[in-house]
Design a protein around this motif. Structure first.
Motif, mmCIF file in Angstrom:
data_model
loop_
_atom_site.group_PDB
_atom_site.id
_atom_site.type_symbol
_atom_site.label_atom_id
_atom_site.label_comp_id
_atom_site.label_asym_id
_atom_site.label_seq_id
_atom_site.Cartn_x
_atom_site.Cartn_y
_atom_site.Cartn_z
ATOM 1 N N ASP A 4 0.829 -1.211 0.000
ATOM 2 C CA ASP A 4 0.000 0.000 0.000
ATOM 3 C C ASP A 4 0.863 1.259 0.000
ATOM 4 N N ILE A 5 1.922 1.241 0.815
ATOM 5 C CA ILE A 5 2.797 2.414 0.882
ATOM 6 C C ILE A 5 3.520 2.612 -0.446
ATOM 7 N N ALA A 6 4.033 1.530 -1.018
ATOM 8 C CA ALA A 6 4.731 1.634 -2.313
ATOM 9 C C ALA A 6 3.782 2.180 -3.375
ATOM 10 N N GLU A 7 2.546 1.732 -3.375
ATOM 11 C CA GLU A 7 1.566 2.224 -4.344
ATOM 12 C C GLU A 7 1.301 3.714 -4.136
ATOM 13 N N SER A 8 1.189 4.130 -2.881
ATOM 14 C CA SER A 8 0.956 5.549 -2.586
ATOM 15 C C SER A 8 2.141 6.413 -2.983
#
Length: 97
Positions: free
Chosen positions: A52-56
């Motif tokens: 999720d963080i990488a996508e954000s």
């Protein structure tokens, strides 16, 4: 700690301070580690998946190795927080795989 608190403003411009001391992201204000700090401040004390963080952080950007880039960003943010006016503490913790 004498009643100091962390204040983070994200609407109408980003700023962060601890008591009277400003967390000076300076030229790094648009950097990935500053963006990561802002993401983490949206849900303090809660967990995020690395995916999720990488996508954000990276979204549609072409990143050769998102996991390695994220690990580097986490390392840089940890170092920044250790050198900041914040009291010592383990602000970023990774769990499991």
């Amino acid at each position: 700690m004498g009643g100091k608190k962390l204040t983070v403003k994200m609407l109408g411009g980003f700023s962060a301070s601890y008591g009277e001391e400003v967390l000076a992201f300076g030229r790094q204000r648009e950097s990935k580690f500053c963006q990561l700090f802002q993401i983490l401040m949206t849900r303090p004390g809660q967990g995020f998946s690395k995916m999720d963080i990488a996508e954000s952080l990276y979204g549609r950007e072409e990143v050769e190795n998102p996991n390695a880039s994220l690990n580097n960003t986490i390392f840089r943010l940890r170092r920044y927080l250790e050198e900041s006016p914040l009291p010592p503490g383990g602000y970023l913790t990774l769990w499991g795989g």
